[in-house]
Design a protein around this motif. Sequence first.
Motif, short mmCIF file in Angstrom:
data_model
loop_
_atom_site.label_atom_id
_atom_site.label_comp_id
_atom_site.label_asym_id
_atom_site.label_seq_id
_atom_site.Cartn_x
_atom_site.Cartn_y
_atom_site.Cartn_z
N ALA A 123 0.85 -1.21 0.00
CA ALA A 123 0.00 0.00 0.00
C ALA A 123 0.88 1.24 0.00
CB ALA A 123 -0.91 -0.02 1.23
N GLN A 124 1.89 1.24 0.92
CA GLN A 124 2.73 2.45 1.00
C GLN A 124 3.46 2.67 -0.33
OE1 GLN A 124 2.23 4.60 3.16
NE2 GLN A 124 0.90 3.21 4.31
N ALA A 125 3.86 1.57 -0.98
CA ALA A 125 4.56 1.73 -2.27
C ALA A 125 3.61 2.39 -3.26
CB ALA A 125 4.99 0.35 -2.77
N PHE A 126 2.37 1.92 -3.26
CA PHE A 126 1.40 2.49 -4.20
C PHE A 126 1.17 3.97 -3.88
CE2 PHE A 126 -2.17 3.06 -6.83
CZ PHE A 126 -3.18 3.66 -6.10
N PHE A 127 0.96 4.27 -2.59
CA PHE A 127 0.65 5.65 -2.23
C PHE A 127 1.82 6.58 -2.55
CE2 PHE A 127 -3.38 4.94 -0.85
CZ PHE A 127 -3.52 4.13 0.28
N SER A 128 3.04 6.11 -2.28
CA SER A 128 4.16 7.04 -2.47
C SER A 128 4.36 7.35 -3.95
CB SER A 128 5.44 6.46 -1.88
OG SER A 128 5.61 5.18 -2.44
N GLN A 129 3.83 6.49 -4.82
CA GLN A 129 3.95 6.80 -6.26
C GLN A 129 3.18 8.09 -6.58
OE1 GLN A 129 2.12 3.88 -8.78
NE2 GLN A 129 3.81 2.47 -8.48
N TYR A 130 2.09 8.32 -5.85
CA TYR A 130 1.22 9.45 -6.23
C TYR A 130 1.29 10.60 -5.21
CZ TYR A 130 -0.54 6.12 -9.57
OH TYR A 130 -0.63 5.22 -10.59
N TYR A 131 2.20 10.48 -4.20
CA TYR A 131 2.33 11.57 -3.24
C TYR A 131 3.68 12.22 -3.50
CZ TYR A 131 1.54 14.17 1.06
OH TYR A 131 1.31 15.16 1.97
N LEU A 132 3.66 13.36 -4.21
CA LEU A 132 4.93 13.93 -4.69
C LEU A 132 5.41 15.00 -3.73
CD1 LEU A 132 4.09 14.30 -8.48
CD2 LEU A 132 4.95 12.31 -7.22
N ASN A 133 6.72 14.93 -3.43
CA ASN A 133 7.25 16.04 -2.62
C ASN A 133 7.63 17.19 -3.56
OD1 ASN A 133 9.75 15.51 -3.80
ND2 ASN A 133 10.16 13.91 -2.27
N ARG A 134 8.28 18.20 -2.94
CA ARG A 134 8.45 19.46 -3.70
C ARG A 134 9.33 19.29 -4.92
NH1 ARG A 134 6.80 21.00 1.18
NH2 ARG A 134 5.37 22.80 1.24
N GLU A 135 10.46 18.52 -4.83
CA GLU A 135 11.29 18.45 -6.06
C GLU A 135 10.59 17.57 -7.09
OE1 GLU A 135 12.54 17.21 -2.58
OE2 GLU A 135 13.69 15.88 -3.89
N GLN A 136 9.93 16.49 -6.63
CA GLN A 136 9.24 15.67 -7.65
C GLN A 136 8.20 16.53 -8.36
OE1 GLN A 136 7.92 12.94 -4.69
NE2 GLN A 136 9.18 11.22 -5.45
#
Lengths: 154, 151, 786
Positions: C23-36
């Motif tokens: 789940a966390q892998a999936f979520f982190s794909q779509y939760y972008l930090n500032r440089e991303q």
Amino acid sequence: CGFHLRGTQTSAIPVAYKNVQVDLPQQAAALREPLVVYLQSLGAMVNQDKTAPIIKITDYQQTRQLLSGRLTEVQLRLAITYHIESSLGEPLTIDYSVYSRRSYQYDIATVNTENQEEAHLIEEMNLDAAMQIARQLHAGRMQYATADGKKTAP
Amino acid sequence: LPSDSSQTITLEADRATYNEKTGITTYTGNVVIQQGTIKIQADSLVANLNKNRQIQQITAKGRPAKFQQQISAEKGIARGEGQTIVYNSETGIITMTGKAYLFQDGASFRGNTLRYSISAGDIEASGGSQGRIQIIIPPSATQNQTKVKSK
Amino acid sequence: EENTAEKTSAPQNHANPTADEKAQAFFSQYYLNREQMASLPIDQQRPIPATCHGTWVTPIDINTKAADPEQATTVITADYGYYDPTSGSELSGNVMIDQPGRSVRADKINLDATQTVATAQGNVQLMDAGLLSNSDRATYNLNNATGKISDSLFISETQRAHGHASLIDRQGNGITRFENAIYSTCEPSTKPVWQLRAKQIELNENTGRGVTRNTTLYVKDVPVLKVPYFNFPIDDRRTSGFLVPTTGYSNDGGLRLNVPYYFNLAPNYDLTLAPGYLSRRGLMLEGEFRYLTEDFGAGKIAGGYLPSDKLFNEDRKAGSYQHAWQIDPSWRTVIDLNYVSDKDYYTDLGTDPSSQNILNQERTWSIFYDNGIPGLTGLFRVQSFQTVDKSILDADRPYARLPQLLVNYRGGSPFGLQYEAQNDTAYFKKSIGDGSALESSGTRIFNRLAAGYNWRNQWGYAKPEVSVRSVNTFYDQDSIASQGLNPDDDTNQRSAVVPQFTFDSALVFEREGRFLQSITPRFFYAYAPYKQQSNYPNFDTTTASLNFDQLFSPYRFYGHDRLDDNNFTSLGVTYRAYDNIGLERLRVGLGQSYYFHDRKVRLNETDPIATEHNSGPALALGSQLSRNFSINGNALWLANGENSQNDVQLNYTGNDGSIYNTGYYYRRQVKSQNQQSYQQVTAGFVQPLHDQWRAMGYMQYDINNNLAREWLLGFNYDACCWRASLYGRYYYNDLDDPTAADVKPKRAIMMEITLKGLAGFSGNLGNLLQQKILGYQQVETLWNER
């Protein structure tokens, strides 16, 4: 002493704004007539030409602050933010803000429940703000929006 | 139309060569072959005959080779294209390969190989090694499909 | 405990990744930090709130308008497809079904014969505007955009929420139902700050409400609160005030908790009930019923009831009914009825600290007429008041208008001749029960006709105006009897007609230079003869406050009971300086009036006649010294040189979101102008501390009575998915006189916890500060967007 009647040496309205349009949000209706009157008195043609630059009022905030107590001082403030944009909507100048303030003493236990004084002062504030906007235009020193259209409220 | 397979087959071409050893005749030069509403156009066409000398399979090549057929009275004409089109009259299956395209009943299909059975109307599409297939279903197709069903 | 929730929360650490890690892998794909985020093309970038490390970016932008599924073209791509018009089709190999604003991804998808119902298997992703789900199995109807997704992770960009649900049922009519759901608006992590686990969550975009059933609130994986039913706003349509739980402590009410429940009974009416508990007073219930009729306007009925208040040992009640109906573009009617059992109701029991105790509760039915005939406006109303403070004498209470008709016509052009006609006819009724005065009710007819000419050009203006006003007052029988007048004597009928002439003019002189300076002298003259109006009743009139603008107004009174006599000239001059970008840096106005006659018309018989020959100077100052700092002030002196009024305000707005205000207000008693005296100092500040803490506060000190009238000090912590503020407040009920022996100040501690995107416990700190700290609103919006 260098002072002269306005408009007798240089024209009261810069050539760029000889023809302007005014675009106000619904809540700024009270500003419309005084603004048109002041602009026309400076010699500008208002709302006659669809391609003319637009004075766009972007924010119109009327606030009322009360000191606590039965006998109180009511502070009225009108804060207006506007900029000038081309008829196609690109901003020509940075955002400008004009403020107008009035205050009056109010005794809550008065028979005058309609508070015409506040209505009168709100009208005064709109006249004052309209005059300030017209003067800023007349001063012809408005700063043009920087290339990236970065807008900073002064 | 279902009656197509019993129709006579007519064929025109610029040239035709017959190879005695293999029993295969090859037609070249804007070849047009028709059987009822089925019509195939190609640059070259090879027809294989079965033992009683009837056409058993046609292999047409073109840039691209074209095929069309009236499926049924209401459904309109199906049209297909492919670098090679193989029509097997016994099984009624047409196989288009090489940038194959088929337009049938409003929906369009693209892929490396498309296998279309005239009688059943079903279509099998595959993208080849890593190619993709694409099916486009327009809104009207989905609607009148449901209309047909509701009648 | 729902099994799905168990599986995701319990951390296991054997070889293959647990559901939680997936789940966390999936979520982190779509939760972008500032440089991303910065690496994305400009139009796909989303603003990242200041308090968060990143934000959600789902494949389909929130505001892409999804096409009507009936009209949409469906494009399917896959590795392999088998299509059979009669029995449906089967697609496999990274299948993608796209419609404008909506798409489905899966390893394998079967379409039914009508090619509209798709059954997807194998890492299925369903996307539409702002929502993304990731599950193993889903069915989706391409024709009406409804779908059932089982055992799915989800991200909802509009609510900034993510989580997991054993079933997501998108019902297409704006309603999405989640079963066995985990829901949080915090940043994705195995241990989010808070998360909701609910048997069922239903998000309804039409009503803008979310409803959860048997929900448990977890803070860092610790169950904190179990609630059978909870209702929260999912858009900003209705989040403040009534609908959010409030909690706090005050020295008189004790501990308090109000939790509202919202019942969306029908599309056009809803009910909110808010049971509350105050430890020192008892249980209370507040309710609000709102309704919308097809063609008779909309309205709401609200009420509050606290039976036998332990501190007050009486029932506390409040009720109100409002209805507004726009009959047609020109006619509108409004009903506004209010009742409150006592003057302290709102300060003692109200959940919104900024709501004042209104002394005179209004009961009005009015009909408005405007934007029909150009320039004509009209108002007909029946109005009475309930004065909540029982200590006020009947004589000082406002009159009821049974009825009142106001008609106003303005014509002509602001560049030439302008004329105006006004009529105010009303029957004013006030019964005197406590003998504090004689009955003086009756009918009053007020008329005003005016004509003026606007002459205006770029260097000046001149406006002469001629007007005539008349007022006729007839006492009614009770008043004639009570005042012992002879009924058929015609002096009971009072009528006065007063003509008036005013002339207002100004010139504008300018001087170019680094600063554009302008000087505007102004000349004003007003003349109106004196007409005896000594024993006229005062139904609705009060005197104008003294200030710079008042010098140039011919009217000393607001209301229509007095026709003031005038013979005075006012001279004024205003200096303005504009800097190089056209900003008004300094404005100073100075003026004085010169009276040629005494002002004989007074509000009350007992007021002294103003006999001074001039008004004393009036000064008005305003200057924006820099982008952040401004000073404003006024000062007036009497003819004898005494200072009759002055106020100064200093305002500083820092670039870091800080505000510092201070103000001093002084008014001396001036009997002839009915000005009462007070001397107050106020100060207010908002100061960001390190990272997300902010301190804020204000105070008002009454110098004459040497007491702090009111102060507040609060701290506010703002995190990515929650916000908390705690503030202490010391204040009086506005209607009380703090110097009176029996009046005690109130001390309250209010707490506010908001779970962003969900709701939370709100003390409405924001409403209060907005009324007390100038510029708070702008700083608040900048703070949230920075």
